[in-house]
Design a protein around this motif. Structure first.
Motif, short mmCIF file in Angstrom:
data_model
loop_
_atom_site.label_atom_id
_atom_site.label_comp_id
_atom_site.label_asym_id
_atom_site.label_seq_id
_atom_site.Cartn_x
_atom_site.Cartn_y
_atom_site.Cartn_z
N TYR A 36 21.51 -4.71 5.03
CA TYR A 36 21.38 -4.99 3.60
C TYR A 36 19.92 -4.97 3.17
N TYR A 37 19.06 -5.63 3.93
CA TYR A 37 17.65 -5.70 3.55
C TYR A 37 16.96 -4.35 3.73
N ARG A 38 17.35 -3.56 4.72
CA ARG A 38 16.82 -2.20 4.86
C ARG A 38 17.21 -1.35 3.65
N GLY A 39 18.48 -1.46 3.26
CA GLY A 39 18.96 -0.69 2.12
C GLY A 39 18.29 -1.10 0.82
N GLY A 40 18.06 -2.41 0.64
CA GLY A 40 17.37 -2.88 -0.56
C GLY A 40 15.96 -2.33 -0.65
N ALA A 41 15.24 -2.34 0.46
CA ALA A 41 13.89 -1.79 0.48
C ALA A 41 13.90 -0.31 0.14
N LEU A 42 14.82 0.42 0.75
CA LEU A 42 14.92 1.86 0.50
C LEU A 42 15.21 2.15 -0.96
N LYS A 43 16.12 1.39 -1.57
CA LYS A 43 16.48 1.59 -2.97
C LYS A 43 15.25 1.51 -3.87
N TYR A 44 14.46 0.46 -3.70
CA TYR A 44 13.30 0.29 -4.57
C TYR A 44 12.22 1.32 -4.30
N LEU A 45 12.02 1.70 -3.06
CA LEU A 45 11.02 2.71 -2.75
C LEU A 45 11.42 4.07 -3.32
N MET A 46 12.71 4.40 -3.25
CA MET A 46 13.16 5.70 -3.72
C MET A 46 13.22 5.81 -5.24
N ARG A 47 13.40 4.70 -5.94
CA ARG A 47 13.47 4.80 -7.40
C ARG A 47 12.11 4.56 -8.06
N MET A 48 11.06 4.50 -7.27
CA MET A 48 9.72 4.25 -7.79
C MET A 48 9.41 5.17 -8.98
N GLY A 49 9.04 4.55 -10.09
CA GLY A 49 8.65 5.30 -11.27
C GLY A 49 9.79 5.71 -12.18
N SER A 50 11.04 5.42 -11.79
CA SER A 50 12.16 5.86 -12.61
C SER A 50 12.80 4.73 -13.42
N LYS A 51 12.48 3.47 -13.11
CA LYS A 51 13.05 2.36 -13.86
C LYS A 51 11.95 1.45 -14.36
N ASP A 52 11.32 0.70 -13.46
CA ASP A 52 10.23 -0.19 -13.82
C ASP A 52 8.90 0.48 -13.49
N GLU A 53 7.81 -0.21 -13.74
CA GLU A 53 6.50 0.29 -13.34
C GLU A 53 6.49 0.53 -11.84
N SER A 54 5.82 1.60 -11.42
CA SER A 54 5.80 1.96 -9.99
C SER A 54 5.33 0.80 -9.11
N ALA A 55 4.27 0.11 -9.53
CA ALA A 55 3.75 -0.99 -8.72
C ALA A 55 4.80 -2.10 -8.59
N GLN A 56 5.56 -2.34 -9.64
CA GLN A 56 6.60 -3.37 -9.57
C GLN A 56 7.71 -2.95 -8.63
N GLU A 57 8.10 -1.69 -8.68
CA GLU A 57 9.14 -1.19 -7.77
C GLU A 57 8.70 -1.33 -6.31
N ILE A 58 7.45 -0.97 -6.04
CA ILE A 58 6.94 -1.08 -4.67
C ILE A 58 6.88 -2.56 -4.27
N GLY A 59 6.52 -3.42 -5.21
CA GLY A 59 6.52 -4.86 -4.92
C GLY A 59 7.90 -5.37 -4.57
N LYS A 60 8.92 -4.87 -5.26
CA LYS A 60 10.29 -5.27 -4.95
C LYS A 60 10.70 -4.77 -3.56
N GLY A 61 10.34 -3.51 -3.26
CA GLY A 61 10.63 -2.98 -1.92
C GLY A 61 9.92 -3.76 -0.84
#
Length: 84
Positions: A36-61
């Motif tokens: 679950y936690y691997r998948g969550g990290a992957l989700k945020y890294l892969m959607r970088m720049g498509s939903k929230d600010e890129s830095a925020q997405e990377i922070g979530k990942g």
């Protein structure tokens, strides 16, 4: 409580809940938690720049990876060794 559970990136909607989603996930078997936690990290890294600010997405990942590290340390402690 784990250190990763004490913070949230991008708001407080989960922290405001009486039971956070991670609290439920942490009742699952260890290998399911790792997935679950691997998948969550992957989700945020892969959607970088498509939903929230890129830095925020990377922070979530990163937050998911911090939680993953905690779970891996727990698994290693339970098994009495390290995985390589």
């Amino acid at each position: 409580m784990s250190e990763a559970n004490t913070k949230q990136v991008g708001g407080n909607h989960y922290r405001a809940m009486p039971v956070q989603p991670w609290d439920v996930v942490d009742t699952w078997p260890i290998e399911q938690r790792i997935g679950y936690y691997r998948g969550g990290a992957l989700k945020y890294l892969m959607r970088m720049g498509s939903k929230d600010e890129s830095a925020q997405e990377i922070g979530k990942g990163k937050h998911y990876m911090e939680k993953l590290l905690e779970v891996l340390a727990e698994r290693d402690a339970m098994e009495g060794g390290e995985h390589g």
